[in-house]
Design a protein around this motif. Sequence first.
Motif, mmCIF file in Angstrom:
data_model
loop_
_atom_site.group_PDB
_atom_site.id
_atom_site.type_symbol
_atom_site.label_atom_id
_atom_site.label_comp_id
_atom_site.label_asym_id
_atom_site.label_seq_id
_atom_site.Cartn_x
_atom_site.Cartn_y
_atom_site.Cartn_z
ATOM 1 N N LYS A 91 0.855 -1.182 0.000
ATOM 2 C CA LYS A 91 0.000 0.000 0.000
ATOM 3 C C LYS A 91 0.895 1.236 0.000
ATOM 4 N N VAL A 92 0.936 1.918 -1.137
ATOM 5 C CA VAL A 92 1.857 3.043 -1.312
ATOM 6 C C VAL A 92 1.092 4.254 -1.829
ATOM 7 N N GLU A 93 1.251 5.398 -1.159
ATOM 8 C CA GLU A 93 0.618 6.639 -1.599
ATOM 9 C C GLU A 93 1.479 7.326 -2.655
ATOM 10 N N ASP A 94 0.847 8.043 -3.584
ATOM 11 C CA ASP A 94 1.577 8.701 -4.668
ATOM 12 C C ASP A 94 2.552 9.767 -4.173
ATOM 13 N N ASN A 95 2.251 10.398 -3.025
ATOM 14 C CA ASN A 95 3.141 11.462 -2.545
ATOM 15 C C ASN A 95 4.504 10.940 -2.095
ATOM 16 N N LEU A 96 4.651 9.617 -1.982
ATOM 17 C CA LEU A 96 5.954 9.044 -1.656
ATOM 18 C C LEU A 96 6.951 9.292 -2.775
ATOM 19 N N PHE A 97 6.458 9.534 -3.981
ATOM 20 C CA PHE A 97 7.322 9.664 -5.153
ATOM 21 C C PHE A 97 7.540 11.123 -5.562
ATOM 22 N N THR A 98 7.392 12.009 -4.597
ATOM 23 C CA THR A 98 7.672 13.426 -4.811
ATOM 24 C C THR A 98 8.496 13.942 -3.639
ATOM 25 N N PHE A 99 9.518 14.721 -3.926
ATOM 26 C CA PHE A 99 10.362 15.292 -2.868
ATOM 27 C C PHE A 99 9.804 16.651 -2.472
ATOM 28 N N ASP A 100 9.468 16.804 -1.205
ATOM 29 C CA ASP A 100 8.931 18.067 -0.684
ATOM 30 C C ASP A 100 10.003 18.759 0.160
ATOM 31 N N PRO A 101 10.637 19.825 -0.367
ATOM 32 C CA PRO A 101 11.718 20.510 0.359
ATOM 33 C C PRO A 101 11.282 21.034 1.730
ATOM 34 N N LYS A 102 9.984 21.306 1.899
ATOM 35 C CA LYS A 102 9.492 21.838 3.161
ATOM 36 C C LYS A 102 9.687 20.847 4.314
ATOM 37 N N LYS A 103 9.792 19.584 3.972
ATOM 38 C CA LYS A 103 9.968 18.556 4.993
ATOM 39 C C LYS A 103 11.446 18.351 5.350
#
Length: 213
Positions: A191-203
Amino acid sequence: MKNLIFAGFCLLLTVNVFAQYDPKALEILEAMSKKYKSIPAFEANFSYVLTNDVEKVNEEFKGKLTVKGDKFRMVLPEQEVINNGATIWTYLPEAKEVNIDNYDKNSDDVNPSKIYEIYKKGFKYLYLQDKTEGGVLCEEIDLVPEKKDAQYFKVKMFINKKDKNIQSWTMFDKGGNKYKYTITKFVPNAKVEDNLFTFDPKKYPGVEVIDLR
């Protein structure tokens, strides 16, 4: 070296004077490909060993790969590589920087999310034998690049004879290096969410963003 590690996971190649388009090898590879294509998302833990007998090199590390469709995220000891199918991020935690680039689907580098299809373009293939690898009965297959100037001249794949999972593969380059990857744990239908495949610099406070697009 880091680029070689990434390319190493993405490129599977070999040269063999007896290389051909072996129908038995193709049958095995097609079964393996069908197996992976039927899985919406999966996670795989793997071990990596780089050896060079002449240079007396022996390096080891462990990593994790998560795949969903055309997307992947690969976590290595010194970097993370994230690809959403269009953009690729390479995050270097120690340097506190992330490089952003467009992902070129037509490049010679093969997307790890399509590793099970690499044999379909630019390779010959040959079944060698049934052989036990890591305690598992496997089918041993060589992939041979059609291009003589390919960076890697040999890739030896071991495919689980029973379930057609990839057990391990070893790549050989022209400098005498051997890159062996062994799947130590495989989780299908993760079970994998799509946001796992985007780098968010804010984090990642303090990270330097280098946009190469």
